[in-house]
Motif scaffolding. Structure first.
Motif, PDB file in Angstrom:
ATOM      1  N   ASP A 230      50.467 -33.499  42.229  1.00 41.36           N
ATOM      2  CA  ASP A 230      50.001 -32.216  42.776  1.00 41.36           C
ATOM      3  C   ASP A 230      50.772 -31.086  42.100  1.00 41.36           C
ATOM      4  OD1 ASP A 230      48.136 -33.188  44.735  1.00 41.36           O
ATOM      5  OD2 ASP A 230      49.853 -33.849  45.930  1.00 41.36           O
ATOM      6  N   ILE A 231      50.039 -30.181  41.479  1.00 40.08           N
ATOM      7  CA  ILE A 231      50.677 -29.056  40.784  1.00 40.08           C
ATOM      8  C   ILE A 231      50.126 -27.736  41.325  1.00 40.08           C
ATOM      9  CG2 ILE A 231      51.041 -27.908  38.550  1.00 40.08           C
ATOM     10  CD1 ILE A 231      50.597 -30.683  37.227  1.00 40.08           C
ATOM     11  N   GLU A 232      51.024 -26.838  41.694  1.00 38.15           N
ATOM     12  CA  GLU A 232      50.633 -25.476  42.057  1.00 38.15           C
ATOM     13  C   GLU A 232      51.232 -24.541  41.016  1.00 38.15           C
ATOM     14  OE1 GLU A 232      51.194 -24.199  46.039  1.00 38.15           O
ATOM     15  OE2 GLU A 232      50.347 -26.029  46.907  1.00 38.15           O
ATOM     16  N   ALA A 233      50.381 -23.716  40.410  1.00 36.08           N
ATOM     17  CA  ALA A 233      50.845 -22.825  39.348  1.00 36.08           C
ATOM     18  C   ALA A 233      50.298 -21.418  39.566  1.00 36.08           C
ATOM     19  CB  ALA A 233      50.388 -23.346  37.990  1.00 36.08           C
ATOM     20  N   THR A 234      51.061 -20.436  39.099  1.00 31.83           N
ATOM     21  CA  THR A 234      50.647 -19.036  39.220  1.00 31.83           C
ATOM     22  C   THR A 234      50.472 -18.428  37.842  1.00 31.83           C
ATOM     23  OG1 THR A 234      51.876 -18.798  41.290  1.00 31.83           O
ATOM     24  CG2 THR A 234      51.276 -16.769  40.149  1.00 31.83           C
ATOM     25  N   ILE A 235      49.325 -17.805  37.627  1.00 31.33           N
ATOM     26  CA  ILE A 235      49.090 -17.029  36.414  1.00 31.33           C
ATOM     27  C   ILE A 235      49.493 -15.588  36.734  1.00 31.33           C
ATOM     28  CG2 ILE A 235      47.405 -16.195  34.732  1.00 31.33           C
ATOM     29  CD1 ILE A 235      45.741 -18.727  35.339  1.00 31.33           C
ATOM     30  N   VAL A 236      50.450 -15.067  35.975  1.00 32.52           N
ATOM     31  CA  VAL A 236      50.962 -13.717  36.231  1.00 32.52           C
ATOM     32  C   VAL A 236      50.379 -12.754  35.207  1.00 32.52           C
ATOM     33  CG1 VAL A 236      53.050 -12.302  36.407  1.00 32.52           C
ATOM     34  CG2 VAL A 236      53.106 -14.693  37.129  1.00 32.52           C
ATOM     35  N   CYS A 237      49.830 -11.637  35.694  1.00 37.31           N
ATOM     36  CA  CYS A 237      49.276 -10.617  34.802  1.00 37.31           C
ATOM     37  C   CYS A 237      49.898  -9.258  35.125  1.00 37.31           C
ATOM     38  CB  CYS A 237      47.751 -10.567  34.911  1.00 37.31           C
ATOM     39  SG  CYS A 237      47.149 -10.244  36.581  1.00 37.31           S
ATOM     40  N   GLU A 238      49.580  -8.257  34.316  1.00 38.38           N
ATOM     41  CA  GLU A 238      50.249  -6.959  34.444  1.00 38.38           C
ATOM     42  C   GLU A 238      49.491  -5.942  35.291  1.00 38.38           C
ATOM     43  OE1 GLU A 238      52.960  -6.252  30.588  1.00 38.38           O
ATOM     44  OE2 GLU A 238      50.838  -6.333  30.127  1.00 38.38           O
ATOM     45  N   ARG A 239      48.182  -6.136  35.481  1.00 36.00           N
ATOM     46  CA  ARG A 239      47.392  -5.117  36.186  1.00 36.00           C
ATOM     47  C   ARG A 239      46.449  -5.739  37.193  1.00 36.00           C
ATOM     48  NH1 ARG A 239      45.535  -2.013  30.679  1.00 36.00           N
ATOM     49  NH2 ARG A 239      47.628  -1.458  29.965  1.00 36.00           N
ATOM     50  N   GLU A 240      46.104  -4.953  38.224  1.00 32.06           N
ATOM     51  CA  GLU A 240      45.150  -5.407  39.240  1.00 32.06           C
ATOM     52  C   GLU A 240      43.791  -5.696  38.607  1.00 32.06           C
ATOM     53  OE1 GLU A 240      45.209  -6.268  42.368  1.00 32.06           O
ATOM     54  OE2 GLU A 240      47.314  -5.809  42.753  1.00 32.06           O
ATOM     55  N   SER A 241      43.397  -4.865  37.621  1.00 37.62           N
ATOM     56  CA  SER A 241      42.098  -5.071  36.954  1.00 37.62           C
ATOM     57  C   SER A 241      42.075  -6.404  36.214  1.00 37.62           C
ATOM     58  CB  SER A 241      41.799  -3.924  35.979  1.00 37.62           C
ATOM     59  OG  SER A 241      42.818  -3.828  34.998  1.00 37.62           O
ATOM     60  N   HIS A 242      43.250  -6.804  35.673  1.00 38.87           N
ATOM     61  CA  HIS A 242      43.351  -8.098  34.982  1.00 38.87           C
ATOM     62  C   HIS A 242      43.207  -9.254  35.971  1.00 38.87           C
ATOM     63  CE1 HIS A 242      45.799  -6.342  31.349  1.00 38.87           C
ATOM     64  NE2 HIS A 242      44.553  -5.939  31.381  1.00 38.87           N
ATOM     65  N   LYS A 243      43.754  -9.058  37.160  1.00 38.02           N
ATOM     66  CA  LYS A 243      43.686 -10.112  38.181  1.00 38.02           C
ATOM     67  C   LYS A 243      42.232 -10.463  38.494  1.00 38.02           C
ATOM     68  CE  LYS A 243      45.197 -11.261  42.890  1.00 38.02           C
ATOM     69  NZ  LYS A 243      45.966 -10.819  44.065  1.00 38.02           N
ATOM     70  N   GLY A 244      41.413  -9.437  38.642  1.00 38.00           N
ATOM     71  CA  GLY A 244      39.981  -9.658  38.927  1.00 38.00           C
ATOM     72  C   GLY A 244      39.289 -10.412  37.807  1.00 38.00           C
ATOM     73  N   ILE A 245      39.646 -10.086  36.565  1.00 41.03           N
ATOM     74  CA  ILE A 245      39.032 -10.765  35.403  1.00 41.03           C
ATOM     75  C   ILE A 245      39.434 -12.240  35.375  1.00 41.03           C
ATOM     76  CG2 ILE A 245      38.963 -10.857  32.878  1.00 41.03           C
ATOM     77  CD1 ILE A 245      39.440  -7.757  32.944  1.00 41.03           C
ATOM     78  N   ILE A 246      40.733 -12.508  35.650  1.00 43.55           N
ATOM     79  CA  ILE A 246      41.228 -13.898  35.601  1.00 43.55           C
ATOM     80  C   ILE A 246      40.571 -14.744  36.697  1.00 43.55           C
ATOM     81  CG2 ILE A 246      43.276 -15.377  35.837  1.00 43.55           C
ATOM     82  CD1 ILE A 246      44.907 -12.977  34.682  1.00 43.55           C
ATOM     83  N   ILE A 247      40.420 -14.160  37.882  1.00 41.34           N
ATOM     84  CA  ILE A 247      39.779 -14.905  38.985  1.00 41.34           C
ATOM     85  C   ILE A 247      38.287 -15.069  38.706  1.00 41.34           C
ATOM     86  CG2 ILE A 247      39.181 -14.840  41.449  1.00 41.34           C
ATOM     87  CD1 ILE A 247      41.918 -13.399  41.866  1.00 41.34           C
TER      88      ILE A 247
END
Length: 303
Positions: A230-247
Motif C-alpha cells: 500500500d503506497i500513499e503519495a502526494t504530488i506537490v505543485c506550485e499553484r492552485e490552477s496547477h492542482k486542478g489540471i493534475i486532478i
C-alpha cells in the motif's frame, strides 16, 4: 607458461550533458532496468543517481547527474552544482551530446568546465539511430576540434547500439581494485525515492506542457500487507490552477498518472501495488531551502 590473470577493475563514471540528451535512457539500458526517470522535458533528473554495472571485467559505478544548464532558481542552482562537482570526483567522465556539427553556447559552457578537470573525458555521441551513418564522422570531427577527448564513442541509448563498445572504453580508465558493491546491486537509491521518481515521470508525461517543472512527489507511507504494498503519495505543485489540471475532470488525470505509474512500481517492488495519490499546493517550493530539503534535494550538499 600460464596466461597472466587479468586484474579486476572498479571505479566511478559520471554521465553529464545538456538536458534531454539521453543520459537516463543510456543508464537504464546499461543497468537493464528502470532506475532513472525519462521524459521529453529537459531537467527531468534532479538528484545524482548512483547505479552499478558489474561484469567479469570489473564494476562501473555510474553517477547520473542533472543536466548542466543556466540556473533560474534554487532548485536549478542545486542541479547545476551537483553536476559540476561530480566531474573531479570520478575516474572517467562521459559527456553525452546529440549528433550535430553545431556546437552552441550550452556545449561551450560544458567544454569550459571539462577543460578545468584532469579526469579523462569520453565523448558519447548519442541518438545515432536518427542520422545517416556517413554523417557521424562529421559530428566526431566537429567535436574533436574543440578539445582532446580520451575516446569518442557513437551510440544509440534507445536501441543499445555501441553500448558494449562504450563499456569497454570505460573499463580502460578504471583503476584496479575490488568491487564496491555486491554483484546483484543495481542502485543505492532507496525504494521510496525511486517510487516517487516513477510517479513524477508519469505526471510529467501526462501533463506535457501544461505544467512545466513545478511538480515534486513525496511518499507519505509505504506498507506491506500479505502480497500487496500500500503506497500513499502526494504530488506537490506550485499553484492552485496547477492542482486542478493534475486532478483533471472528475479526477481522470490523477487516475491516469496512477495507472501508468503502478506497473513500473510493481516491477520495482516485485509485488502487487495499491497506489493512492493526493495533490497539494506548496507555493514557490523550488525557491525554498526548507521545502527543497523536504523533497530530497539538499542545497547544503553542494556548497
Amino acid at each position: 607458461m600460464e596466461e597472466e590473470k587479468k586484474q579486476y577493475k572498479s571505479g566511478f563514471a559520471t554521465l553529464i550533458g545538456r538536458p534531454n540528451v539521453g543520459k537516463s535512457t543510456l543508464m537504464n539500458h546499461i543497468i537493464g532496468q528502470k532506475i532513472a526517470i525519462t521524459s521529453n522535458k529537459p531537467q527531468t533528473t534532479r538528484n545524482k543517481i548512483q547505479t552499478v554495472h558489474t561484469s567479469k571485467e570489473g564494476q562501473i559505478v555510474f553517477l547520473d547527474t542533472p543536466g548542466i544548464h543556466k540556473a533560474k532558481n534554487k532548485l536549478g542552482n542545486y542541479m547545476v552544482n551537483v553536476a559540476e562537482r561530480t566531474l573531479a570526483d570520478v575516474d572517467v567522465v562521459l559527456w553525452l551530446v546529440e549528433p550535430t556539427t553545431y556546437i552552441g553556447a550550452g556545449e561551450q559552457h560544458i567544454i569550459e568546465q571539462l577543460k578545468k578537470v584532469k579526469t579523462p573525458v569520453i565523448l558519447v555521441i548519442n541518438k545515432i539511430d536518427t542520422v545517416k551513418k556517413q554523417e557521424i564522422l562529421l559530428f566526431i570531427d566537429a567535436y574533436r576540434k574543440q578539445m582532446d577527448f580520451a575516446e569518442i564513442v557513437p551510440v544509440s541509448a534507445l536501441k543499445g547500439d555501441g553500448v558494449e563498445d562504450l563499456l569497454s572504453c570505460i573499463m580502460k580508465y578504471l583503476p584496479e581494485g575490488e568491487p564496491f558493491y555486491d554483484e546483484d546491486t543495481v542502485t543505492d537509491q532507496p525504494i521510496r525515492q525511486i517510487t516517487a521518481e516513477l510517479i513524477r515521470e508519469k505526471a510529467l508525461r501526462c501533463l506535457e506542457d501544461e505544467i512545466p517543472h513545478g511538480v515534486a512527489v513525496t511518499i507519505e507511507s509505504m506498507k506491506t500487507r500479505k502480497r500487496i504494498v500500500d503506497i500513499e503519495a502526494t504530488i506537490v505543485c506550485e499553484r492552485e490552477s496547477h492542482k486542478g489540471i493534475i486532478i483533471g475532470k472528475q479526477g481522470q488525470m490523477l487516475k491516469k498518472i496512477g495507472s501508468l505509474a503502478r506497473p513500473d512500481i510493481e516491477d520495482l517492488v516485485g509485488s502487487q501495488v495499491n497506489l493512492k495519490l493526493w495533490v497539494k499546493v506548496k507555493k514557490d517550493w523550488r525557491d525554498s531551502d526548507f521545502l527543497l530539503k523536504n523533497f530530497g534535494y539538499n542545497p547544503k550538499e553542494t556548497e
